[in-house]
Design a protein around this motif. Structure first.
Motif, PDB file in Angstrom:
ATOM      1  N   ARG A 134      30.097 -35.146  31.978  1.00 40.00           N
ATOM      2  CA  ARG A 134      30.423 -35.590  30.612  1.00 40.00           C
ATOM      3  C   ARG A 134      30.150 -34.518  29.572  1.00 40.00           C
ATOM      4  N   LYS A 135      29.551 -33.426  29.951  1.00 42.34           N
ATOM      5  CA  LYS A 135      29.237 -32.382  28.979  1.00 42.34           C
ATOM      6  C   LYS A 135      30.507 -31.616  28.600  1.00 42.34           C
ATOM      7  N   ARG A 136      30.669 -31.373  27.312  1.00 39.27           N
ATOM      8  CA  ARG A 136      31.897 -30.755  26.786  1.00 39.27           C
ATOM      9  C   ARG A 136      31.693 -29.255  26.560  1.00 39.27           C
ATOM     10  N   PRO A 137      32.747 -28.471  26.760  1.00 44.59           N
ATOM     11  CA  PRO A 137      32.620 -27.023  26.487  1.00 44.59           C
ATOM     12  C   PRO A 137      32.540 -26.768  24.992  1.00 44.59           C
ATOM     13  N   LEU A 138      31.887 -25.688  24.641  1.00 45.72           N
ATOM     14  CA  LEU A 138      31.765 -25.324  23.230  1.00 45.72           C
ATOM     15  C   LEU A 138      33.002 -24.552  22.778  1.00 45.72           C
ATOM     16  N   PRO A 139      33.380 -24.676  21.516  1.00 41.45           N
ATOM     17  CA  PRO A 139      34.515 -23.867  21.018  1.00 41.45           C
ATOM     18  C   PRO A 139      34.160 -22.380  21.056  1.00 41.45           C
ATOM     19  N   ARG A 140      35.130 -21.566  21.443  1.00 35.63           N
ATOM     20  CA  ARG A 140      34.860 -20.143  21.570  1.00 35.63           C
ATOM     21  C   ARG A 140      34.605 -19.495  20.206  1.00 35.63           C
ATOM     22  N   TYR A 141      35.374 -19.899  19.222  1.00 37.56           N
ATOM     23  CA  TYR A 141      35.201 -19.368  17.862  1.00 37.56           C
ATOM     24  C   TYR A 141      35.071 -20.560  16.902  1.00 37.56           C
ATOM     25  N   ALA A 142      33.840 -21.003  16.715  1.00 34.60           N
ATOM     26  CA  ALA A 142      33.600 -22.151  15.826  1.00 34.60           C
ATOM     27  C   ALA A 142      33.759 -21.710  14.372  1.00 34.60           C
ATOM     28  N   ARG A 143      34.585 -22.439  13.633  1.00 32.79           N
ATOM     29  CA  ARG A 143      34.793 -22.083  12.233  1.00 32.79           C
ATOM     30  C   ARG A 143      33.715 -22.675  11.328  1.00 32.79           C
ATOM     31  N   ARG A 144      33.268 -23.899  11.658  1.00 37.05           N
ATOM     32  CA  ARG A 144      32.239 -24.546  10.840  1.00 37.05           C
ATOM     33  C   ARG A 144      31.195 -25.150  11.769  1.00 37.05           C
TER      34      ARG A 144
END
Length: 448
Positions: A134-144
């Protein structure tokens, strides 16, 4: 054992045997027990054993913890400390004193919190809140990025410093909440729910600096865990130091060992990306140059083919080919003519060699050569035979009697000319001849 009324069946115990019996009875009746109380009279002699008294308001009991167990303690026991002890009930035989033999010891408050932590962890794990699927991947380039933490703690300064240095393009917003105390869990839950519902953030970071188990307890709250699980955006947990683990760490989509490490995981390194972009740009330029060179070669090849298909070019090429064939034919004719001439010269030489007049000088030269060879062979053979004869003469002379005489010896002959080989062959007054190397002597035999 009670004494029998019959003195004939009386069983008498010694103090040692009685204490041993009581010790065994206590060990059989009582398993390991947990007992909580206040430490006093704590002593640790040179032997490494730990001796102390455990008391409450109404009683006290003497305790001992032997060296092997005492060495495993993660804190320093001192008088007045409230502890939780796991021990065997026993008896100190030499003095007949009731005592506890401690197997483990921990601060009472921390032990209770630790048990509560383990129970909640097991229950949430059984519900599937820790499942890796259930763990989600993190965004590669988080804007906020939303940072849920104390606005005045060291953790937020570390996070903002790392993110500003690594990726200034990210919009980082601090969402302030208390991170310890009774009001902290509710405030964290409310902020998580608000940030998730706003759909404003690409990822949330829940963090605080290090502290004791009590200081970090807000992040072991069940409501906080369920709020992290219910978040619509990925949540990163970075609570305490590397050795600290909280329930929030297990529920979050990613656990970071420290706040600074969480910041490094959430944003890329601008310098590294710049270097990577420069490498990609260089590769792109190289590929463009290679393609341009390939296209230029193709254009040159097509132009050459176009030129080759023009009638004037074909005529020029055929004329060049004709000239080449003519040069080859002339070379072949010259080579054939030279071969015929050489062959005729060889035939002429052979005819001349077969004529009798031409053979006489040759035969004369051969006869002269054979005569010289024969003379040399005769001279060589005579020289070898003379050398062998000289050697044989020397060998014969070396065994000749004359050679013996030349060395100073003499040969005696009697009147009959026989060699005198023994003194018994002559008598007193006989005449003998002595043969020397240079002559003879007449001698008369004289008796003794």
């Amino acid at each position: 054992m009670l004494e029998s009324d019959d003195t004939s069946q009386r069983h008498i115990l010694t103090p040692s045997s009685l204490n041993r019996l009581v010790r065994d009875l206590l060990g059989d009746v009582f398993p390991l027990v947990w007992i909580e109380g206040e430490l006093s009279n704590v002593a640790k002699p040179a032997s490494g054993h730990l001796y102390f008294t455990l008391k409450d308001s109404g009683a006290q009991v003497r305790c001992a913890m032997f060296k092997m167990k005492a060495a495993t303690l993660r804190f320093r026991p001192v008088d007045g400390m409230q502890v939780l002890v796991r021990a065997k009930v026993g008896l100190y035989e030499p003095r007949g004193e009731f005592q506890l033999v401690a197997e483990s010891m921990e601060p009472a408050g921390e032990g209770a919190l630790q048990r509560e932590f383990e129970q909640l962890k097991a229950r949430l794990d059984a519900e599937g809140l820790f499942a890796q699927a259930r763990k989600r991947p993190l965004p590669r380039y988080a804007r906020r990025i939303g940072v849920i933490t104390s606005a005045t703690g060291a953790a937020v300064r570390d996070v903002l410093s790392v993110m500003a240095r690594r990726w200034p393009l990210a919009d980082v917003e601090v969402l302030p909440v208390p991170v310890q105390g009774r009001e902290a869990p509710a405030a964290i839950v409310a902020m998580l729910s608000k940030a998730s519902a706003s759909q404003r953030y690409d990822v949330l970071l829940l963090t605080r600096g290090g502290g004791s188990l009590e200081d970090l307890w807000a992040f072991n709250d069940e409501k906080v865990a369920r709020a992290i699980h219910a978040s619509a955006v990925p949540v990163v947990s970075a609570v305490g130091h590397e050795i600290d683990f909280s329930i929030a760490d297990f529920v979050a989509d990613l656990r970071a060992p420290t706040p600074s490490a969480a910041a490094e995981l959430l944003v890329p390194d601008a310098a590294a990306i710049s270097r990577h972009l420069q490498q990609l740009q260089q590769r792109l330029l190289t590929l463009q140059q290679r393609k341009l060179q390939a296209h230029a070669q193709r254009v040159d090849h097509l132009f050459a083919r176009l030129q080759a298909q023009r009638p004037q070019a074909r005529l020029a090429r055929d004329h060049e080919r004709l000239l080449h064939l003519q040069r080859r034919l002339s070379a072949v004719l010259r080579e054939q003519s030279q071969r015929r001439h050489t062959r005729l010269e060889r035939l002429h030489a052979r005819l001349l060699a077969l004529h009798p007049r031409a053979r006489l000088p040759l035969l004369a030269r051969r006869l002269a050569e054979q005569d010289q060879r024969l003379r040399r062979a005769i001279a060589y053979t005579l020289e070898r035979q003379q050398t062998a004869l000289r050697h044989a003469g020397h060998a014969l002379h070396s065994v000749s009697p004359l050679a013996t005489l030349e060395r100073g010896y003499a040969i005696l002959f009697d009147d009959a000319g026989q060699v005198v080989r023994s003194s018994a062959n002559v008598s007193d007054g006989d005449t003998v001849k002595a043969r020397l190397a240079d002559g003879e002597l007449k001698l008369r035999v004289l008796g003794e």
